[in-house]
Structure formats: structure tokens, C-alpha cells
Write a protein that holds these residues in place. Sequence first.
Motif, PDB file in Angstrom:
ATOM      1  N   UNK A  45       0.831  -1.210   0.000  1.00 28.46           N
ATOM      2  CA  UNK A  45       0.000   0.000   0.000  1.00 28.46           C
ATOM      3  C   UNK A  45       0.867   1.263   0.000  1.00 28.46           C
ATOM      4  N   UNK A  46       0.204   2.406  -0.052  1.00 28.26           N
ATOM      5  CA  UNK A  46       0.904   3.695  -0.134  1.00 28.26           C
ATOM      6  C   UNK A  46       1.813   3.958   1.067  1.00 28.26           C
ATOM      7  N   UNK A  47       1.491   3.343   2.209  1.00 34.14           N
ATOM      8  CA  UNK A  47       2.293   3.528   3.422  1.00 34.14           C
ATOM      9  C   UNK A  47       3.476   2.558   3.493  1.00 34.14           C
ATOM     10  N   UNK A  48       3.604   1.671   2.494  1.00 32.82           N
ATOM     11  CA  UNK A  48       4.717   0.730   2.467  1.00 32.82           C
ATOM     12  C   UNK A  48       4.443  -0.590   3.161  1.00 32.82           C
ATOM     13  N   UNK A  49       3.177  -0.846   3.481  1.00 27.71           N
ATOM     14  CA  UNK A  49       2.801  -2.094   4.142  1.00 27.71           C
ATOM     15  C   UNK A  49       2.421  -3.161   3.126  1.00 27.71           C
ATOM     16  N   UNK A  50       2.887  -4.382   3.348  1.00 27.93           N
ATOM     17  CA  UNK A  50       2.458  -5.500   2.512  1.00 27.93           C
ATOM     18  C   UNK A  50       1.022  -5.823   2.891  1.00 27.93           C
ATOM     19  N   UNK A  51       0.121  -5.756   1.912  1.00 24.32           N
ATOM     20  CA  UNK A  51      -1.288  -6.018   2.194  1.00 24.32           C
ATOM     21  C   UNK A  51      -1.766  -7.347   1.630  1.00 24.32           C
ATOM     22  N   UNK A  52      -1.024  -7.898   0.667  1.00 27.66           N
ATOM     23  CA  UNK A  52      -1.447  -9.166   0.087  1.00 27.66           C
ATOM     24  C   UNK A  52      -0.268  -9.810  -0.639  1.00 27.66           C
ATOM     25  N   UNK A  53      -0.265 -11.148  -0.608  1.00 26.99           N
ATOM     26  CA  UNK A  53       0.708 -11.937  -1.367  1.00 26.99           C
ATOM     27  C   UNK A  53      -0.077 -12.978  -2.143  1.00 26.99           C
ATOM     28  N   UNK A  54       0.396 -13.305  -3.325  1.00 25.67           N
ATOM     29  CA  UNK A  54      -0.312 -14.299  -4.146  1.00 25.67           C
ATOM     30  C   UNK A  54       0.709 -15.165  -4.852  1.00 25.67           C
ATOM     31  N   UNK A  55       0.508 -16.467  -4.736  1.00 22.00           N
ATOM     32  CA  UNK A  55       1.363 -17.452  -5.387  1.00 22.00           C
ATOM     33  C   UNK A  55       0.574 -18.078  -6.533  1.00 22.00           C
TER      34      UNK A  55
END
Length: 129
Positions: free
Chosen positions: A100-110
Motif C-alpha cells: 500500500x501507499x504507506x509501504x505495508x504489505x497487504x497481500x501476497x499471491x502465489x
Amino acid sequence: DGKNVSLSEFQGKVVLVDFWSTTCNPCLEEMPHLVEIYEKYKAKGFVIVAVAGDGPETRSNVSTVVHQKKMNFPVLMDEETTVIARYNPKKDMPFWVLIDRAGNIVKKKNGYDPGDEEKLAADIEGLLK
């Protein structure tokens, strides 16, 4: 072009870090959808950083595939696999990380299944609001 890239360069943007390879058929199948999503949202603050996981034997194919797939976003070579080790230690491909814009990982997809791009576009749209 040999330059180093840092995620901090994209601060304030929604970033998709996409791990792919020229030898990964699902990666190549997914790529036109990622290009389309990028084109749709780039003016709103979205960027894709594609990290090629090709080894020495296929590294020379990256430039050709980038042009064929019309990948007009940053494409990086992770020759020391430092980025892959940090975000994708299992070395799955395709694999992406949405930030996200704040630099947080919000989702991962394999992996990739047809239709995944619609869910991704909805997630990106939500983060851009």
C-alpha cells in the motif's frame, strides 16, 4: 540499464512487486493482464516492479520477453537473489506482493489462475482510493 532500484523510490504509491521468469508459462500467461492493470491505474499512483528470476542460462531472454509482452514498467534482474530471498524465499513463480501507499504489505499471491487479475484490479482500486 544496470541501475539499482529501491522500494523507497515508490513511496506514496501502490506497488505490485511481481516475481516472474521467462521459463514460467503461468508467468507469461499472467503478464498481459498485469500490463493492462498497470496501464489502467498508473496515472492514479500505481506501479509494478517486475523482478525476473532468470538464471544465467535464460537471463538473455528477459529483454526479448519484456518487449514482446510490452512490459513498460520497471523490470529488474535479481542476480544475487537478494530481493527474491526477502519477499519470495520459496522462489515460487509467478508470485506477487502488493504494497500500500504507506509501504505495508497487504497481500501476497502465489501462482496464476485465469480471473486472478480481476481480484487484483479490485484490490488495487481499493488501495488507490
